[in-house]
Design an enzyme around this catalytic site. Structure first.
Site, PDB file in Angstrom:
ATOM      1  CD1 TRP A 176      -2.941   1.680   0.607  1.00 60.48           C
ATOM      2  CD2 TRP A 176      -1.335   2.404   2.163  1.00 60.48           C
ATOM      3  NE1 TRP A 176      -3.195   3.148   0.782  1.00 60.48           N
ATOM      4  CE2 TRP A 176      -2.344   3.461   1.705  1.00 60.48           C
ATOM      5  CE3 TRP A 176      -0.386   2.807   3.112  1.00 60.48           C
ATOM      6  CZ2 TRP A 176      -2.277   4.713   2.417  1.00 60.48           C
ATOM      7  CZ3 TRP A 176      -0.333   4.000   3.947  1.00 60.48           C
ATOM      8  CH2 TRP A 176      -1.397   4.755   3.473  1.00 60.48           C
ATOM      9  CD  GLU A 217      -4.548  -1.579   1.897  1.00 62.29           C
ATOM     10  OE1 GLU A 217      -3.192  -1.994   2.346  1.00 62.29           O
ATOM     11  OE2 GLU A 217      -5.154  -1.212   2.817  1.00 62.29           O
ATOM     12  CE  LYS A 219      -6.544   5.968   2.642  1.00 65.03           C
ATOM     13  NZ  LYS A 219      -5.780   5.759   3.869  1.00 65.03           N
ATOM     14  CG  ASP A 250      -8.587  -1.147   4.256  1.00 68.79           C
ATOM     15  OD1 ASP A 250      -9.531  -0.598   4.586  1.00 68.79           O
ATOM     16  OD2 ASP A 250      -7.425  -1.250   4.871  1.00 68.79           O
ATOM     17  CG  HIS A 253      -8.379   1.757   1.763  1.00 66.60           C
ATOM     18  ND1 HIS A 253      -7.418   1.336   1.396  1.00 66.60           N
ATOM     19  CD2 HIS A 253      -8.512   2.312   2.890  1.00 66.60           C
ATOM     20  CE1 HIS A 253      -6.612   1.542   2.637  1.00 66.60           C
ATOM     21  NE2 HIS A 253      -7.103   2.204   3.402  1.00 66.60           N
ATOM     22  CG  HIS A 277      -5.750  -4.440   5.183  1.00 64.04           C
ATOM     23  ND1 HIS A 277      -4.681  -3.382   4.663  1.00 64.04           N
ATOM     24  CD2 HIS A 277      -4.931  -5.688   5.265  1.00 64.04           C
ATOM     25  CE1 HIS A 277      -3.554  -3.956   5.051  1.00 64.04           C
ATOM     26  NE2 HIS A 277      -3.682  -5.254   5.149  1.00 64.04           N
ATOM     27  CG  ASP A 285      -9.267   4.348   5.647  1.00 69.03           C
ATOM     28  OD1 ASP A 285      -9.672   3.365   6.340  1.00 69.03           O
ATOM     29  OD2 ASP A 285      -7.862   4.357   5.311  1.00 69.03           O
ATOM     30  CG  ASP A 287      -7.991   2.306   9.395  1.00 73.70           C
ATOM     31  OD1 ASP A 287      -7.962   1.400   9.072  1.00 73.70           O
ATOM     32  OD2 ASP A 287      -7.324   3.287   9.015  1.00 73.70           O
ATOM     33  CG  ASP A 317      -5.556  -1.706   8.209  1.00 75.26           C
ATOM     34  OD1 ASP A 317      -5.226  -1.408   9.389  1.00 75.26           O
ATOM     35  OD2 ASP A 317      -5.310  -1.430   7.142  1.00 75.26           O
TER      36      ASP A 317
HETATM   37  C1  RNT Z   1      -3.844   2.567   4.947  1.00 80.14           C
HETATM   38  C2  RNT Z   1      -3.979   1.118   4.761  1.00 80.14           C
HETATM   39  C3  RNT Z   1      -2.743   0.516   5.041  1.00 80.14           C
HETATM   40  C4  RNT Z   1      -2.710   0.687   6.609  1.00 80.14           C
HETATM   41  C5  RNT Z   1      -1.822  -0.417   7.421  1.00 80.14           C
HETATM   42  C6  RNT Z   1      -1.022   0.237   8.687  1.00 80.14           C
HETATM   43  O1  RNT Z   1      -4.948   3.301   4.770  1.00 80.14           O
HETATM   44  O2  RNT Z   1      -5.156   0.720   5.088  1.00 80.14           O
HETATM   45  O3  RNT Z   1      -3.184  -0.927   4.948  1.00 80.14           O
HETATM   46  O4  RNT Z   1      -3.521   0.936   7.343  1.00 80.14           O
HETATM   47  O5  RNT Z   1      -1.026  -0.931   6.344  1.00 80.14           O
HETATM   48 ZN    ZN Z   2      -5.412  -1.451   4.929  1.00 85.06          ZN
END
Ligand code: RNT
Ligand code: ZN
Length: 410
Positions: A176, A217, A219, A250, A253, A277, A285, A287, A317
């Site tokens: 990523w 990955e 986003k 993810d 994302h 993820h 995003d 998290d 994640d």
């Molecule tokens: C960031 C991505 C990535 C990170 C991690 C720490 O938006 O999701 O994967 O969150 O790798």
């Molecule tokens: Zn991620």
């Protein structure tokens, strides 16, 4: 578990014992970075690359010893098969420049994993680095910067291959990058062409696909890169399909109303494997720790009904620095497991048949009926079988751990 519960599911054609066996085999890759707010062991300071943790709950892990100690506690309370997901920034002494990392920096992790019979997954760390110039890495017009990160990724591929080889469990190397622009770009193509070339150079390093897979990955945006993300979903979806690698989804994302679960069936028709993820975005995003909500359930349902559990790398994640981090890790991982269990306790064949015979009333009625079946009793049985404490009990233990260990970290 009461016999009646087994019978209830049997009436829907579901064998609870089989479900529990199958669920215990699904590997969930537990991300190490929830335990220290994505800090890593390099003393690099603040995060960058458009990702952020908020909160300063006491007790975060400060080094390999503390982090693995916390990880062991968390793992005890997460039922089912597990792997550990690492970032390059979790390299251990002697710490070297990221472009020079090798398996040497991860020997302690290998040893940790071997002892516990865990697999390891890996991620290049392309954020929180002085080599991230103007927020750009693999797409940078500065060749010095671009080649630096290409080298880092190649080293990461080699480390991942070694993980797969030594641990006898296929490992994932997930790339990523935070590259993007705050304002509407003058040139969208240039950075993407450079990213494409960078990935080509990374893939040109030989690696053995029996030991590992590579994923990219995508986003939609990040803080400071609101107008343009080089590694968009379309970019990676096409790149991955053409180059026989995986495109990692993810769940944080995408646009807030975009249904990530809906992508799974389409991708499965074109890719042999998927990578995830699993995260919980709140308005962006963010998290957040996984909750057992409809979004998570939808992803789990798709994986189960598309028969994709052995084709998916399921990684977590999320990172919340405002609550007990060990508890955060456990809560999210258990919710992933719960969602998979609920998905497995659903009569998909019957539902599919109802759909194909245009009995949409039945589809709706049955979908709702399933929600109130006694799945929590099956969950309790699963925890028992896995030697894992039940809800209230594990939480008490983690509170105790907080008092005795985490609060003393000052
Ligand atoms: C960031 C991505 C990535 C990170 C991690 C720490 O938006 O999701 O994967 O969150 O790798
Ligand atoms: Zn991620």
């Amino acid at each position: 578990m009461r016999k009646e519960v087994v019978q209830i599911y049997k009436n829907y054609g579901i064998d609870v014992d089989q479900v529990l066996k199958k669920l215990a085999e699904v590997k969930i890759s537990i991300h190490c970075w929830q335990l220290d707010d994505v800090a890593g062991f390099e003393n690099i300071g603040t995060l960058s690359g458009g990702i952020q943790t908020t909160g300063d709950y006491p007790g975060k892990a400060r080094n390999f010893q503390e982090l693995t100690e916390d990880l062991d506690v968390a793992l005890k309370y997460i039922p089912g098969a597990k792997k550990i997901n690492l970032h390059a920034s979790y390299q251990v002494d002697p710490i070297v420049d990221r472009s020079d990392i090798s398996i040497k920096q991860f020997e302690p992790w290998l040893e940790y994993a071997k002892k516990r019979k865990l697999g390891l997954d890996f991620n290049p760390t392309i954020f929180a680095s002085p080599m991230l110039k103007d927020g750009l890495s693999l797409s940078s017009p500065d060749e010095r910067i671009r080649s630096y990160w290409i080298k880092h990724c190649i080293q990461c591929v080699k480390i991942t291959e070694e993980f797969g080889k030594q641990l006898h469990q296929k490992a994932l190397c997930n790339i990523w990058i935070p590259d993007g622009l705050k304002e509407v770009p003058a040139d969208r193509m240039g950075p993407r062409a450079r990213l494409k070339d960078s990935l080509d150079q990374i893939l040109a390093c030989s690696y053995d696909p029996t030991f590992m897979d590579i994923s990219v990955e995508s986003k939609v945006f990040g803080i400071g890169v609101e107008s343009y993300t080089v590694g968009s979903n379309e970019f990676y979806l096409n790149y991955a399909a053409k180059n026989n690698i995986l495109c990692l989804l993810d769940t944080g994302h995408f646009h807030p109303t975009e249904n990530v679960a809906d992508k799974i069936s389409s991708m499965l028709l074109f890719y042999p494997k998927l990578a995830f993820h699993v995260s919980r975005p709140v308005r962006w995003d963010s998290d957040h720790v996984l909750k057992l909500n409809d979004d998570l359930q939808d992803v789990a349902d798709e994986l189960v009904k598309c028969n994709a559990l052995d084709k998916a790398y399921i990684g977590l994640d999320y990172f919340d620095a405002s609550i007990n981090r060990v508890a955060a890790l456990v809560i999210g991982a258990r919710n992933m497991e719960k969602a998979l269990l609920k998905a497995m306790l659903t009569p998909w064949e019957e539902l599919k048949h109802a759909q194909d015979t245009m009995n949409h009333t039945k589809v709706l009625a049955l979908q709702e009926e399933i929600k109130t079946l006694p799945w929590t009793e099956v969950w309790e049985e699963y925890c028992k079988k896995e030697g894992c404490l039940q809800e209230k009990e594990w939480f008490e233990q983690v509170c105790l751990y907080e008092k005795e260990v985490l609060q003393r970290r000052k």
